[in-house]
Design a protein around this motif. Structure first.
Motif, PDB file in Angstrom:
ATOM      1  N   ARG A   1      15.370  21.758  27.094  1.00 54.39           N
ATOM      2  CA  ARG A   1      14.595  22.739  26.401  1.00 54.39           C
ATOM      3  C   ARG A   1      13.249  22.444  26.954  1.00 54.39           C
ATOM      4  NH1 ARG A   1      16.465  21.174  20.532  1.00 54.39           N
ATOM      5  NH2 ARG A   1      16.215  19.084  21.826  1.00 54.39           N
ATOM      6  N   ARG A   2      12.698  21.696  27.104  1.00 56.58           N
ATOM      7  CA  ARG A   2      11.331  21.142  27.579  1.00 56.58           C
ATOM      8  C   ARG A   2      11.458  20.141  28.622  1.00 56.58           C
ATOM      9  NH1 ARG A   2       8.301  18.731  23.588  1.00 56.58           N
ATOM     10  NH2 ARG A   2       9.978  17.852  22.706  1.00 56.58           N
ATOM     11  N   VAL A   3      10.494  20.093  29.745  1.00 52.89           N
ATOM     12  CA  VAL A   3      10.403  18.856  30.642  1.00 52.89           C
ATOM     13  C   VAL A   3       9.179  18.731  30.931  1.00 52.89           C
ATOM     14  CG1 VAL A   3      12.881  19.666  31.834  1.00 52.89           C
ATOM     15  CG2 VAL A   3      10.581  20.719  32.489  1.00 52.89           C
ATOM     16  N   ASP A   4       8.757  17.525  31.271  1.00 58.31           N
ATOM     17  CA  ASP A   4       7.601  17.000  31.886  1.00 58.31           C
ATOM     18  C   ASP A   4       7.994  16.990  33.188  1.00 58.31           C
ATOM     19  OD1 ASP A   4       8.426  14.450  32.579  1.00 58.31           O
ATOM     20  OD2 ASP A   4       7.880  13.804  30.775  1.00 58.31           O
ATOM     21  N   CYS A   5       6.680  16.810  34.137  1.00 57.20           N
ATOM     22  CA  CYS A   5       6.890  16.608  35.506  1.00 57.20           C
ATOM     23  C   CYS A   5       7.774  15.867  36.264  1.00 57.20           C
ATOM     24  CB  CYS A   5       5.569  16.659  36.201  1.00 57.20           C
ATOM     25  SG  CYS A   5       4.906  14.988  36.122  1.00 57.20           S
ATOM     26  N   PHE A   6       8.160  14.619  35.385  1.00 56.37           N
ATOM     27  CA  PHE A   6       9.025  13.943  35.982  1.00 56.37           C
ATOM     28  C   PHE A   6      10.472  13.844  35.596  1.00 56.37           C
ATOM     29  CE2 PHE A   6       8.763   9.046  38.009  1.00 56.37           C
ATOM     30  CZ  PHE A   6       9.628   9.586  39.051  1.00 56.37           C
ATOM     31  N   THR A   7      10.660  14.190  34.213  1.00 54.85           N
ATOM     32  CA  THR A   7      11.970  14.440  33.694  1.00 54.85           C
ATOM     33  C   THR A   7      12.621  15.590  34.653  1.00 54.85           C
ATOM     34  OG1 THR A   7      10.914  15.720  31.825  1.00 54.85           O
ATOM     35  CG2 THR A   7      11.419  13.315  31.666  1.00 54.85           C
ATOM     36  N   TYR A   8      11.790  16.735  34.914  1.00 56.68           N
ATOM     37  CA  TYR A   8      12.316  17.567  35.445  1.00 56.68           C
ATOM     38  C   TYR A   8      12.830  17.506  36.887  1.00 56.68           C
ATOM     39  CZ  TYR A   8      11.844  22.041  38.365  1.00 56.68           C
ATOM     40  OH  TYR A   8      11.873  23.079  39.443  1.00 56.68           O
ATOM     41  N   LEU A   9      12.194  16.461  37.737  1.00 60.35           N
ATOM     42  CA  LEU A   9      12.813  15.661  38.935  1.00 60.35           C
ATOM     43  C   LEU A   9      13.746  15.075  38.573  1.00 60.35           C
ATOM     44  CD1 LEU A   9      10.060  17.046  40.237  1.00 60.35           C
ATOM     45  CD2 LEU A   9      10.034  14.799  41.532  1.00 60.35           C
ATOM     46  N   ASP A  10      14.054  14.141  37.544  1.00 62.36           N
ATOM     47  CA  ASP A  10      15.170  13.702  37.239  1.00 62.36           C
ATOM     48  C   ASP A  10      16.365  14.144  37.061  1.00 62.36           C
ATOM     49  OD1 ASP A  10      13.918  10.929  37.084  1.00 62.36           O
ATOM     50  OD2 ASP A  10      13.762  11.178  34.728  1.00 62.36           O
ATOM     51  N   TYR A  11      16.274  15.315  36.411  1.00 67.58           N
ATOM     52  CA  TYR A  11      17.510  16.150  36.038  1.00 67.58           C
ATOM     53  C   TYR A  11      17.909  16.707  37.185  1.00 67.58           C
ATOM     54  CZ  TYR A  11      16.167  15.648  30.976  1.00 67.58           C
ATOM     55  OH  TYR A  11      15.806  15.189  29.892  1.00 67.58           O
ATOM     56  N   VAL A  12      16.925  17.479  38.217  1.00 63.79           N
ATOM     57  CA  VAL A  12      17.373  18.108  39.426  1.00 63.79           C
ATOM     58  C   VAL A  12      18.118  16.996  40.279  1.00 63.79           C
ATOM     59  CG1 VAL A  12      16.180  19.426  41.358  1.00 63.79           C
ATOM     60  CG2 VAL A  12      15.610  20.028  39.167  1.00 63.79           C
ATOM     61  N   GLU A  13      17.574  15.760  40.644  1.00 64.55           N
ATOM     62  CA  GLU A  13      17.911  15.026  41.529  1.00 64.55           C
ATOM     63  C   GLU A  13      19.347  14.644  41.040  1.00 64.55           C
ATOM     64  OE1 GLU A  13      18.733  12.246  44.378  1.00 64.55           O
ATOM     65  OE2 GLU A  13      17.541  14.033  44.353  1.00 64.55           O
ATOM     66  N   ALA A  14      19.667  14.407  39.724  1.00 61.88           N
ATOM     67  CA  ALA A  14      20.762  13.773  39.288  1.00 61.88           C
ATOM     68  C   ALA A  14      22.054  14.854  39.207  1.00 61.88           C
ATOM     69  CB  ALA A  14      20.859  13.496  37.822  1.00 61.88           C
ATOM     70  N   MET A  15      21.574  16.228  39.212  1.00 59.16           N
ATOM     71  CA  MET A  15      22.357  17.546  39.280  1.00 59.16           C
ATOM     72  C   MET A  15      22.930  17.603  40.425  1.00 59.16           C
ATOM     73  SD  MET A  15      23.687  19.688  36.909  1.00 59.16           S
ATOM     74  CE  MET A  15      22.355  19.749  35.648  1.00 59.16           C
ATOM     75  N   THR A  16      22.234  17.198  41.564  1.00 56.63           N
ATOM     76  CA  THR A  16      22.552  17.663  43.079  1.00 56.63           C
ATOM     77  C   THR A  16      23.752  16.536  43.393  1.00 56.63           C
ATOM     78  OG1 THR A  16      20.979  15.868  44.010  1.00 56.63           O
ATOM     79  CG2 THR A  16      20.059  18.093  43.701  1.00 56.63           C
TER      80      THR A  16
END
Length: 267
Positions: free
Chosen positions: A91-106
């Motif tokens: 629902r909300r992201v900071d700059c690094f959690t955003y990358l965390d989620y994208v990298e894990a999702m790939t």
């Protein structure tokens, strides 16, 4: 998250959320608190992955689904005195959690895999613990599981390498009490040297960070390089008052606002 000239992070990964601690390396919590919005979003993104895409294409595809997501500061929970919690909140992201989620999702085909891969991405040796959290961007290329390779030195002859004492404040003390000082050589490309030749060596999906020209930090903000038909953009969770969400910022404009860039390429 924001233009570096205006706001400087003390550390990249700070957050709030809920879920039990994970005391055993490699294990996945038996119960994870994921709100309904996040659960639906995870399933939607996993359904989009398909097959046959390169890593960069996956990063571009999945990161694009977060455009417009509100920015949230301090998204992680945990300290040397407070138990670390596993945070999964789209629902909300900071700059690094955003990358965390994208990298894990790939690297995930289902929700359980996503949770396991997020833990491996966010924590050294997959242990949910404040001291194991990858607090610094360059931890991604230095600690297990290695998520990316630091390619900064290969981008051009202007690359500069400096010895940093991460977490050590210039006047004494530390940014994060309880976390040891990490001695690490940091390589960056000064912003004035980020020309067409350097940009031409970047790939969609590269993780870009703004070099921190202050003691004790490696970078101050992170995002994703994406080449579009109209030119390169810096996809990031921006805390600027004019943004306050995940946006695509003109890449060259962003770079000019920083002392330089550090570039990691996802594995």
């Amino acid at each position: 998250m924001r233009t570096v000239a205006r706001v400087v992070l003390v550390v990249l990964v700070l957050a709030c959320g809920a879920a039990p601690m994970l005391p055993v390396a490699g294990a996945v919590p038996s119960a994870v608190n994921i709100d309904d919005v996040t659960a639906r979003k995870i399933d939607e993104l996993l359904a989009l992955r398909g097959s046959g895409r390169s890593k960069g294409e996956l990063i571009e595809l999945l990161s694009g689904q977060f455009l417009g997501t509100p920015y949230g500061a301090g998204m992680l929970v945990g300290s040397a005195t407070e138990p670390e919690q596993l945070v999964i909140d789209f629902r909300r992201v900071d700059c690094f959690t955003y990358l965390d989620y994208v990298e894990a999702m790939t690297r995930s085909a289902d929700r359980d895999q996503f949770v396991a891969n997020l833990i491996e991405t966010r924590y050294t040796d997959g242990r949910i613990d404040f001291l194991q959290r990858k607090h610094f961007f360059t931890d991604w290329s230095h600690t297990a599981r290695i998520a990316a390779t630091d390619i900064t030195a290969t981008l051009g002859p202007a690359a500069v390498t400096v010895d940093e004492h991460l977490n050590a404040k210039a006047g004494g003390g530390s940014y994060l009490p309880g976390l040891p000082v990490v001695d690490r050589a940091i390589t960056y490309i000064p912003s004035a040297a980020v020309d067409e030749n350097v940009i031409g060596r970047l790939r969609t999906g590269d993780y870009i960070a703004a070099y921190a020209d202050r003691p004790g930090l490696d970078v101050t903000h992170v995002g994703i390089f994406v080449m579009t038909p109209t030119g390169p953009v810096f996809r990031n969770a921006s805390s600027l008052a004019t943004d306050n969400k995940v946006v695509d910022s003109p890449f060259t404009d962003y770079v000019r606002s920083t002392p330089g860039i550090v570039v990691l390429r996802a594995q």
